[in-house]
Write a protein that holds these residues in place. Structure first.
Motif, PDB file in Angstrom:
ATOM      1  N   LEU A  62       0.825  -1.209   0.000  1.00 27.87           N
ATOM      2  CA  LEU A  62       0.000   0.000   0.000  1.00 27.87           C
ATOM      3  C   LEU A  62       0.861   1.263   0.000  1.00 27.87           C
ATOM      4  CD1 LEU A  62      -2.788  -1.094   2.498  1.00 27.87           C
ATOM      5  CD2 LEU A  62      -3.090  -0.585   0.056  1.00 27.87           C
ATOM      6  N   LYS A  63       1.972   1.230   0.720  1.00 29.47           N
ATOM      7  CA  LYS A  63       2.875   2.382   0.732  1.00 29.47           C
ATOM      8  C   LYS A  63       3.519   2.559  -0.645  1.00 29.47           C
ATOM      9  CE  LYS A  63       6.669   4.574   3.206  1.00 29.47           C
ATOM     10  NZ  LYS A  63       7.583   4.508   4.350  1.00 29.47           N
ATOM     11  N   LYS A  64       3.969   1.463  -1.220  1.00 30.60           N
ATOM     12  CA  LYS A  64       4.596   1.522  -2.541  1.00 30.60           C
ATOM     13  C   LYS A  64       3.618   2.057  -3.586  1.00 30.60           C
ATOM     14  CE  LYS A  64       7.305  -1.276  -5.714  1.00 30.60           C
ATOM     15  NZ  LYS A  64       7.869  -2.581  -6.012  1.00 30.60           N
ATOM     16  N   GLU A  65       2.341   1.719  -3.448  1.00 28.78           N
ATOM     17  CA  GLU A  65       1.305   2.177  -4.381  1.00 28.78           C
ATOM     18  C   GLU A  65       0.871   3.617  -4.109  1.00 28.78           C
ATOM     19  OE1 GLU A  65      -1.815  -0.701  -3.851  1.00 28.78           O
ATOM     20  OE2 GLU A  65      -0.772  -2.232  -5.049  1.00 28.78           O
ATOM     21  N   GLY A  66       1.357   4.215  -3.024  1.00 29.51           N
ATOM     22  CA  GLY A  66       0.998   5.589  -2.700  1.00 29.51           C
ATOM     23  C   GLY A  66      -0.339   5.731  -1.986  1.00 29.51           C
ATOM     24  N   LYS A  67      -0.904   4.631  -1.526  1.00 30.78           N
ATOM     25  CA  LYS A  67      -2.188   4.709  -0.814  1.00 30.78           C
ATOM     26  C   LYS A  67      -2.000   5.084   0.655  1.00 30.78           C
ATOM     27  CE  LYS A  67      -4.615   1.761  -4.002  1.00 30.78           C
ATOM     28  NZ  LYS A  67      -5.410   0.583  -4.223  1.00 30.78           N
ATOM     29  N   ILE A  68      -0.792   4.894   1.157  1.00 32.67           N
ATOM     30  CA  ILE A  68      -0.431   5.379   2.485  1.00 32.67           C
ATOM     31  C   ILE A  68       0.963   6.009   2.377  1.00 32.67           C
ATOM     32  CG2 ILE A  68      -1.836   3.701   3.747  1.00 32.67           C
ATOM     33  CD1 ILE A  68       0.656   2.118   4.357  1.00 32.67           C
ATOM     34  N   LYS A  69       1.175   7.060   3.145  1.00 32.67           N
ATOM     35  CA  LYS A  69       2.490   7.702   3.136  1.00 32.67           C
ATOM     36  C   LYS A  69       3.416   7.093   4.178  1.00 32.67           C
ATOM     37  CE  LYS A  69       1.253  12.248   1.344  1.00 32.67           C
ATOM     38  NZ  LYS A  69       1.309  13.702   1.604  1.00 32.67           N
ATOM     39  N   TYR A  70       2.856   6.781   5.350  1.00 39.70           N
ATOM     40  CA  TYR A  70       3.663   6.284   6.453  1.00 39.70           C
ATOM     41  C   TYR A  70       3.001   5.063   7.084  1.00 39.70           C
ATOM     42  CZ  TYR A  70       5.702  10.874   5.861  1.00 39.70           C
ATOM     43  OH  TYR A  70       6.286  11.991   5.320  1.00 39.70           O
ATOM     44  N   ILE A  71       3.833   4.084   7.425  1.00 41.98           N
ATOM     45  CA  ILE A  71       3.354   2.856   8.060  1.00 41.98           C
ATOM     46  C   ILE A  71       3.527   2.997   9.566  1.00 41.98           C
ATOM     47  CG2 ILE A  71       3.669   0.372   8.309  1.00 41.98           C
ATOM     48  CD1 ILE A  71       4.870   0.363   5.465  1.00 41.98           C
ATOM     49  N   GLY A  72       2.422   2.834  10.274  1.00 37.56           N
ATOM     50  CA  GLY A  72       2.473   2.938  11.724  1.00 37.56           C
ATOM     51  C   GLY A  72       1.884   1.724  12.403  1.00 37.56           C
ATOM     52  N   LEU A  73       2.065   1.682  13.702  1.00 36.30           N
ATOM     53  CA  LEU A  73       1.403   0.670  14.526  1.00 36.30           C
ATOM     54  C   LEU A  73       0.936   1.349  15.788  1.00 36.30           C
ATOM     55  CD1 LEU A  73       3.140  -0.530  17.239  1.00 36.30           C
ATOM     56  CD2 LEU A  73       4.642  -1.219  15.404  1.00 36.30           C
ATOM     57  N   SER A  74      -0.161   0.847  16.316  1.00 38.36           N
ATOM     58  CA  SER A  74      -0.601   1.302  17.632  1.00 38.36           C
ATOM     59  C   SER A  74      -0.450   0.132  18.585  1.00 38.36           C
ATOM     60  CB  SER A  74      -2.054   1.799  17.603  1.00 38.36           C
ATOM     61  OG  SER A  74      -2.958   0.740  17.398  1.00 38.36           O
ATOM     62  N   THR A  75      -0.062   0.445  19.803  1.00 39.30           N
ATOM     63  CA  THR A  75       0.113  -0.592  20.813  1.00 39.30           C
ATOM     64  C   THR A  75      -0.554  -0.138  22.102  1.00 39.30           C
ATOM     65  OG1 THR A  75       1.710  -2.001  21.970  1.00 39.30           O
ATOM     66  CG2 THR A  75       2.458   0.218  21.381  1.00 39.30           C
ATOM     67  N   HIS A  76      -1.301  -1.056  22.688  1.00 39.52           N
ATOM     68  CA  HIS A  76      -2.095  -0.738  23.875  1.00 39.52           C
ATOM     69  C   HIS A  76      -1.769  -1.668  25.043  1.00 39.52           C
ATOM     70  CE1 HIS A  76      -4.839   1.793  21.415  1.00 39.52           C
ATOM     71  NE2 HIS A  76      -4.440   0.961  20.480  1.00 39.52           N
ATOM     72  N   ARG A  77      -0.901  -2.631  24.802  1.00 42.09           N
ATOM     73  CA  ARG A  77      -0.551  -3.623  25.824  1.00 42.09           C
ATOM     74  C   ARG A  77       0.840  -4.149  25.473  1.00 42.09           C
ATOM     75  NH1 ARG A  77      -2.313  -9.347  25.813  1.00 42.09           N
ATOM     76  NH2 ARG A  77      -3.355  -8.801  23.884  1.00 42.09           N
ATOM     77  N   ASN A  78       1.652  -4.415  26.504  1.00 41.75           N
ATOM     78  CA  ASN A  78       2.989  -4.966  26.267  1.00 41.75           C
ATOM     79  C   ASN A  78       3.851  -3.990  25.456  1.00 41.75           C
ATOM     80  OD1 ASN A  78       4.847  -7.004  26.691  1.00 41.75           O
ATOM     81  ND2 ASN A  78       4.257  -8.139  24.866  1.00 41.75           N
ATOM     82  N   GLU A  79       3.617  -2.697  25.669  1.00 40.56           N
ATOM     83  CA  GLU A  79       4.212  -1.644  24.853  1.00 40.56           C
ATOM     84  C   GLU A  79       5.743  -1.675  24.788  1.00 40.56           C
ATOM     85  OE1 GLU A  79       1.921  -1.261  27.199  1.00 40.56           O
ATOM     86  OE2 GLU A  79       0.413   0.211  26.604  1.00 40.56           O
ATOM     87  N   PRO A  80       6.451  -1.787  25.917  1.00 37.79           N
ATOM     88  CA  PRO A  80       7.919  -1.755  25.811  1.00 37.79           C
ATOM     89  C   PRO A  80       8.484  -2.842  24.898  1.00 37.79           C
ATOM     90  CG  PRO A  80       7.255  -1.428  28.095  1.00 37.79           C
ATOM     91  CD  PRO A  80       6.018  -1.819  27.322  1.00 37.79           C
TER      92      PRO A  80
END
Length: 170
Positions: A62-80
């Motif tokens: 999706l990033k390569k196709e330009g549909k997203i600029k940046y790849i992220g993740l959200s974490t809500h548990r076991n964060e470290p």
């Protein structure tokens, strides 16, 4: 929709490239957008998920196709542990994590955040007001400016999305 992860945060048979794309396309349709700046892989709580090719390869595509600029993740548990593992990989652009003065694991979280920021990953803090109240009865509000200042004193936190429940907190 059945969760794509089990109770330990490991991928299930629901975590397919096809299902990810289906949900991505639904979201894009609802947003009426051709692309988004950041796409967060939501609720990563096990580092094994960071290696799960059906999802990882899909977001890279999706990033390569330009549909997203940046790849992220959200974490809500076991964060470290999750943030530390993500910092060792070379494709995460952004991490969204809870960060506030009430967390019991601040030293471990700070070390992981520092590693990620040093690797060039943007860090976005959420839940910065620690629930907004000091008591369960919700009668003693948190000092919102002080709580936010505490978060922002960490130079490895790049921005925040503070959750405010009252105009007074703004």
């Amino acid at each position: 929709v059945k969760s794509p992860t089990d109770k330990e945060g490991k991928p299930t048979d629901q975590a397919t490239s096809e299902k990810f794309m289906e949900l991505f396309n639904i979201s894009m349709s609802r947003l009426k957008m051709d692309f988004v700046d950041i796409l967060y892989v939501h609720d990563v709580s096990n580092p094994e998920y960071l290696e799960y090719k059906p999802v990882i390869n899909t977001v890279k595509k999706l990033k390569k196709e330009g549909k997203i600029k940046y790849i992220g993740l959200s974490t809500h548990r076991n964060e470290p542990v999750v943030i530390d593992a993500a910092a060792s990989q070379d494709f995460w652009d952004v991490i969204l994590t809870q960060y506030n003065y009430r967390l019991a694991f601040i030293p471990e979280l700070d070390a992981a955040i520092k590693k990620a920021a040093s690797a060039g990953i943007g860090i976005v803090a959420m839940k910065t007001l620690a629930g907004g109240f000091l008591d369960r009865e919700r009668t003693k509000p948190v000092n919102a400016p002080a709580a936010l200042k505490w978060v922002l004193q960490n130079p490895d936190i790049h921005t925040t999305i503070p959750g405010m429940t009252a105009f007074d907190q703004v």
